[in-house]
Scaffold this motif. Structure first.
Motif, PDB file in Angstrom:
ATOM      1  N   MET A   1     -29.728 -31.047  15.136  1.00  0.00           N
ATOM      2  CA  MET A   1     -30.314 -31.682  16.291  1.00  0.00           C
ATOM      3  C   MET A   1     -29.204 -32.014  17.279  1.00  0.00           C
ATOM      4  O   MET A   1     -28.140 -32.463  16.907  1.00  0.00           O
ATOM      5  CB  MET A   1     -31.080 -32.925  15.874  1.00  0.00           C
ATOM      6  CG  MET A   1     -31.749 -33.627  17.034  1.00  0.00           C
ATOM      7  SD  MET A   1     -33.029 -34.768  16.517  1.00  0.00           S
ATOM      8  CE  MET A   1     -34.385 -33.625  16.350  1.00  0.00           C
ATOM      9  N   ASP A   2     -29.476 -31.800  18.540  1.00  0.00           N
ATOM     10  CA  ASP A   2     -28.501 -31.929  19.610  1.00  0.00           C
ATOM     11  C   ASP A   2     -28.723 -33.222  20.396  1.00  0.00           C
ATOM     12  O   ASP A   2     -29.851 -33.717  20.469  1.00  0.00           O
ATOM     13  CB  ASP A   2     -28.690 -30.708  20.526  1.00  0.00           C
ATOM     14  CG  ASP A   2     -27.597 -30.590  21.544  1.00  0.00           C
ATOM     15  OD1 ASP A   2     -26.558 -30.017  21.201  1.00  0.00           O
ATOM     16  OD2 ASP A   2     -27.791 -31.080  22.666  1.00  0.00           O
ATOM     17  N   CYS A   4     -28.847 -33.623  23.542  1.00  0.00           N
ATOM     18  CA  CYS A   4     -29.788 -33.379  24.636  1.00  0.00           C
ATOM     19  C   CYS A   4     -31.217 -33.171  24.148  1.00  0.00           C
ATOM     20  O   CYS A   4     -32.150 -33.170  24.958  1.00  0.00           O
ATOM     21  CB  CYS A   4     -29.307 -32.216  25.498  1.00  0.00           C
ATOM     22  SG  CYS A   4     -27.811 -32.630  26.423  1.00  0.00           S
ATOM     23  N   ASP A   5     -31.415 -33.011  22.842  1.00  0.00           N
ATOM     24  CA  ASP A   5     -32.762 -32.993  22.274  1.00  0.00           C
ATOM     25  C   ASP A   5     -33.323 -34.413  22.206  1.00  0.00           C
ATOM     26  O   ASP A   5     -34.532 -34.608  22.102  1.00  0.00           O
ATOM     27  CB  ASP A   5     -32.767 -32.410  20.855  1.00  0.00           C
ATOM     28  CG  ASP A   5     -32.403 -30.939  20.821  1.00  0.00           C
ATOM     29  OD1 ASP A   5     -32.666 -30.233  21.814  1.00  0.00           O
ATOM     30  OD2 ASP A   5     -31.846 -30.497  19.793  1.00  0.00           O
ATOM     31  N   VAL A   6     -32.450 -35.382  22.237  1.00  0.00           N
ATOM     32  CA  VAL A   6     -32.823 -36.785  22.070  1.00  0.00           C
ATOM     33  C   VAL A   6     -32.821 -37.535  23.402  1.00  0.00           C
ATOM     34  O   VAL A   6     -33.632 -38.435  23.617  1.00  0.00           O
ATOM     35  CB  VAL A   6     -31.859 -37.465  21.058  1.00  0.00           C
ATOM     36  CG1 VAL A   6     -32.159 -38.936  20.906  1.00  0.00           C
ATOM     37  CG2 VAL A   6     -31.931 -36.760  19.719  1.00  0.00           C
ATOM     38  N   SER A   8     -33.151 -36.906  27.388  1.00  0.00           N
ATOM     39  CA  SER A   8     -33.450 -35.985  28.488  1.00  0.00           C
ATOM     40  C   SER A   8     -32.968 -36.599  29.801  1.00  0.00           C
ATOM     41  O   SER A   8     -32.606 -37.777  29.850  1.00  0.00           O
ATOM     42  CB  SER A   8     -34.955 -35.706  28.562  1.00  0.00           C
ATOM     43  OG  SER A   8     -35.637 -36.875  28.972  1.00  0.00           O
ATOM     44  N   ARG A  74     -39.987 -38.740  16.131  1.00  0.00           N
ATOM     45  CA  ARG A  74     -38.732 -38.036  16.366  1.00  0.00           C
ATOM     46  C   ARG A  74     -37.761 -38.998  17.030  1.00  0.00           C
ATOM     47  O   ARG A  74     -38.172 -39.986  17.633  1.00  0.00           O
ATOM     48  CB  ARG A  74     -38.962 -36.788  17.217  1.00  0.00           C
ATOM     49  CG  ARG A  74     -39.492 -37.048  18.603  1.00  0.00           C
ATOM     50  CD  ARG A  74     -39.748 -35.793  19.422  1.00  0.00           C
ATOM     51  NE  ARG A  74     -38.641 -34.874  19.490  1.00  0.00           N
ATOM     52  CZ  ARG A  74     -37.653 -34.934  20.380  1.00  0.00           C
ATOM     53  NH1 ARG A  74     -37.636 -35.879  21.291  1.00  0.00           N
ATOM     54  NH2 ARG A  74     -36.692 -34.041  20.372  1.00  0.00           N
ATOM     55  N   HIS A 112     -31.255 -36.268  11.694  1.00  0.00           N
ATOM     56  CA  HIS A 112     -31.456 -37.288  12.719  1.00  0.00           C
ATOM     57  C   HIS A 112     -30.294 -38.271  12.754  1.00  0.00           C
ATOM     58  O   HIS A 112     -29.834 -38.687  13.805  1.00  0.00           O
ATOM     59  CB  HIS A 112     -32.749 -38.045  12.469  1.00  0.00           C
ATOM     60  CG  HIS A 112     -33.980 -37.228  12.677  1.00  0.00           C
ATOM     61  ND1 HIS A 112     -35.221 -37.679  12.341  1.00  0.00           N
ATOM     62  CD2 HIS A 112     -34.173 -35.990  13.184  1.00  0.00           C
ATOM     63  CE1 HIS A 112     -36.128 -36.766  12.629  1.00  0.00           C
ATOM     64  NE2 HIS A 112     -35.505 -35.721  13.132  1.00  0.00           N
ATOM     65  N   VAL A 115     -27.215 -37.395  14.731  1.00  0.00           N
ATOM     66  CA  VAL A 115     -27.247 -37.582  16.181  1.00  0.00           C
ATOM     67  C   VAL A 115     -26.464 -38.829  16.563  1.00  0.00           C
ATOM     68  O   VAL A 115     -25.694 -38.823  17.524  1.00  0.00           O
ATOM     69  CB  VAL A 115     -28.702 -37.665  16.703  1.00  0.00           C
ATOM     70  CG1 VAL A 115     -28.734 -38.050  18.173  1.00  0.00           C
ATOM     71  CG2 VAL A 115     -29.413 -36.347  16.484  1.00  0.00           C
ATOM     72  N   ARG A 149     -21.607 -32.392  24.255  1.00  0.00           N
ATOM     73  CA  ARG A 149     -22.258 -32.186  22.958  1.00  0.00           C
ATOM     74  C   ARG A 149     -21.506 -31.157  22.121  1.00  0.00           C
ATOM     75  O   ARG A 149     -21.461 -31.266  20.917  1.00  0.00           O
ATOM     76  CB  ARG A 149     -23.712 -31.784  23.124  1.00  0.00           C
ATOM     77  CG  ARG A 149     -23.887 -30.420  23.750  1.00  0.00           C
ATOM     78  CD  ARG A 149     -25.346 -30.111  23.971  1.00  0.00           C
ATOM     79  NE  ARG A 149     -25.438 -28.877  24.708  1.00  0.00           N
ATOM     80  CZ  ARG A 149     -26.474 -28.508  25.407  1.00  0.00           C
ATOM     81  NH1 ARG A 149     -27.509 -29.303  25.488  1.00  0.00           N
ATOM     82  NH2 ARG A 149     -26.486 -27.374  26.041  1.00  0.00           N
TER      83      ARG A 149
END
Length: 154
Positions: A1-2, A4-6, A8, A74, A112, A115, A149
């Protein structure tokens, strides 16, 4: 998981003006509540409980208030750059002007939890933090996360 996935671009906030740690946690909770549909009071509660274990102020004017939340599906993150520094009981005693709120599902898989480590590594990089402070707008701030990242993955 990145990262930028978390977090925005819509989750980047500029120029908050909290007077202290408690007010900052409340303001971040209200903003998060609007994005994830969880009551702000519930978010404040889990963040305050986590802070009682020890300050999430990393130093260098940066804090990562974080907690696990029941019912969250999430991870959710919010990056805030404050208009002026505010007291946060950070480990180095410095006031905070960059805060990253991170909420994780209660039963978070290791992916998770990684992150949080990635964000912490990025925010310990003085060059990245200086770029966050100097960014002109939310898109530019998010761009620093996007660029950083890759370094945080190393």
């Amino acid at each position: 998981m990145d990262i930028c996935d978390v977090i925005s671009v819509e989750d980047v906030v500029l120029d908050l003006r909290p007077e202290g740690k408690t007010r900052l946690l409340k303001e971040l909770s209200v903003l998060a509540s609007r994005r994830i549909g969880v009551q702000a009071g519930e978010i404040v509660s889990v963040l305050s409980t986590r802070e009682k274990l020890g300050s999430t102020g990393l130093g260098l004017g940066v804090a990562i208030p974080h907690a696990k939340m029941h019912g969250l599906q999430r991870p959710f993150g919010l990056l805030a750059r404050l208009q002026a520094r505010c007291p946060f009981e950070a480990i180095d005693g410095q006031d905070v002007d960059i805060a990253v709120l991170l909420l994780m599902p209660e039963a978070s898989p290791q992916e998770h939890l990684n992150v949080l480590a990635k964000i912490a590594r990025l925010l310990r990089d003085e060059t990245a933090v200086a770029r966050l402070r100097g960014a002109a707008d939310a898109e530019s701030l998010h761009g620093v996360l996007a660029e950083g990242r890759h370094a945080a993955l190393a």
